[in-house]
Design an enzyme around this catalytic site. Sequence first.
Site, PDB file in Angstrom:
ATOM      1  N   CYS A 213      -2.076  -4.833  -5.355  1.00 51.68           N
ATOM      2  CA  CYS A 213      -2.543  -6.075  -4.726  1.00 51.68           C
ATOM      3  C   CYS A 213      -1.468  -7.163  -4.793  1.00 51.68           C
ATOM      4  O   CYS A 213      -0.607  -7.176  -5.687  1.00 51.68           O
ATOM      5  CB  CYS A 213      -3.784  -6.594  -5.439  1.00 51.68           C
ATOM      6  SG  CYS A 213      -5.228  -5.554  -5.287  1.00 51.68           S
TER       7      CYS A 213
ATOM      8  N   GLU B 214       0.835  -1.206   0.000  1.00 49.29           N
ATOM      9  CA  GLU B 214       0.000   0.000   0.000  1.00 49.29           C
ATOM     10  C   GLU B 214       0.868   1.254   0.000  1.00 49.29           C
ATOM     11  O   GLU B 214       2.088   1.188   0.156  1.00 49.29           O
ATOM     12  CB  GLU B 214      -0.945  -0.043   1.208  1.00 49.29           C
ATOM     13  CG  GLU B 214      -1.903  -1.222   1.110  1.00 49.29           C
ATOM     14  CD  GLU B 214      -2.930  -1.270   2.227  1.00 49.29           C
ATOM     15  OE1 GLU B 214      -2.804  -0.499   3.206  1.00 49.29           O
ATOM     16  OE2 GLU B 214      -3.860  -2.097   2.111  1.00 49.29           O
TER      17      GLU B 214
ATOM     18  N   CYS C 133      -7.146  -7.366 -10.552  1.00 45.03           N
ATOM     19  CA  CYS C 133      -6.299  -8.566 -10.524  1.00 45.03           C
ATOM     20  C   CYS C 133      -6.830  -9.627 -11.479  1.00 45.03           C
ATOM     21  O   CYS C 133      -6.048 -10.364 -12.090  1.00 45.03           O
ATOM     22  CB  CYS C 133      -6.185  -9.116  -9.103  1.00 45.03           C
ATOM     23  SG  CYS C 133      -5.133  -8.068  -8.070  1.00 45.03           S
TER      24      CYS C 133
ATOM     25  N   GLU D  78      -1.687 -10.263  -5.723  1.00 42.04           N
ATOM     26  CA  GLU D  78      -1.687 -11.090  -6.935  1.00 42.04           C
ATOM     27  C   GLU D  78      -0.815 -10.465  -8.020  1.00 42.04           C
ATOM     28  O   GLU D  78      -0.054 -11.155  -8.709  1.00 42.04           O
ATOM     29  CB  GLU D  78      -3.114 -11.252  -7.483  1.00 42.04           C
ATOM     30  CG  GLU D  78      -4.054 -12.030  -6.586  1.00 42.04           C
ATOM     31  CD  GLU D  78      -4.825 -11.150  -5.597  1.00 42.04           C
ATOM     32  OE1 GLU D  78      -4.265 -10.131  -5.127  1.00 42.04           O
ATOM     33  OE2 GLU D  78      -5.973 -11.492  -5.292  1.00 42.04           O
TER      34      GLU D  78
HETATM   35  N1  THU Z   1      -6.048  -6.711  -1.993  1.00 43.49           N
HETATM   36  C1  THU Z   1      -5.244  -7.659  -2.555  1.00 43.49           C
HETATM   37  O1  THU Z   1      -4.021  -7.662  -2.320  1.00 43.49           O
HETATM   38  N2  THU Z   1      -5.799  -8.563  -3.388  1.00 43.49           N
HETATM   39  C2  THU Z   1      -7.126  -8.637  -3.687  1.00 43.49           C
HETATM   40  O2  THU Z   1      -7.519  -9.418  -4.549  1.00 43.49           O
HETATM   41  C3  THU Z   1      -8.074  -7.782  -2.975  1.00 43.49           C
HETATM   42  C4  THU Z   1      -7.481  -6.643  -2.226  1.00 43.49           C
HETATM   43  C5  THU Z   1      -5.457  -5.709  -1.118  1.00 43.49           C
HETATM   44  C6  THU Z   1      -5.458  -4.313  -1.682  1.00 43.49           C
HETATM   45  C7  THU Z   1      -5.383  -3.479  -0.420  1.00 43.49           C
HETATM   46  O3  THU Z   1      -4.018  -3.363  -0.047  1.00 43.49           O
HETATM   47  C8  THU Z   1      -6.110  -4.329   0.615  1.00 43.49           C
HETATM   48  O4  THU Z   1      -6.166  -5.652   0.101  1.00 43.49           O
HETATM   49  C9  THU Z   1      -7.521  -3.854   0.932  1.00 43.49           C
HETATM   50  O5  THU Z   1      -8.262  -3.702  -0.223  1.00 43.49           O
END
Ligand code: THU
Length: 159
Positions: A71, A62, A113, A73
């Site tokens: 994210c 983040e 993703c 993935e």
């Molecule tokens: N997030 C992921 O890493 N993968 C996903 O498929 C859904 C969301 C992360 C993004 C953000 O850092 C946190 O989860 C909350 O949305």
Amino acid sequence: MSTWNIELDTWEDRADLLPEDAELVQSAARGLPLAHAPYSRFHVAASVRLADGRILVGTNQENASYPVGICAERVALSTASSVAPGAAVVVMAVVYAPSGQTSHKPLPPCGMCRQALHEQRCRQGQPFALIMAGTAGPVWKTPDASQLLPFAFSGDDLP
Ligand code: THU
């Protein structure tokens, strides 16, 4: 009229997973502390098993400027593409822990993703499986991650 089907295997007890799938889920779970998620406190880790047997892990990263965050993935796919260019992804496992707590519901990937997973499938010319899990409880697996984005936009749509 066209219809799209999504193939999904589900396990109530992860002890029933194939050993190699259980290993990948464990690898993702071990990666959770590497997430940089000070804003959402939603830790996500994605492990990919490559065709050469290597396992690579990505976690969500983040940013204080929220849209800059990425994210798990997509971090995993970018890592694989950079560290092992040309190596096909065979399976990806995604695990999450909200605020470092136990999670009991499998996590379906976000829309952005899904687009990235679809790109990877097109790029390598063969499907790869996606395993979705919390840190405990049921596990879901689809044999083709790109099935999660039916009617997808791809490079073929560009002139
Ligand atoms: N997030 C992921 O890493 N993968 C996903 O498929 C859904 C969301 C992360 C993004 C953000 O850092 C946190 O989860 C909350 O949305």
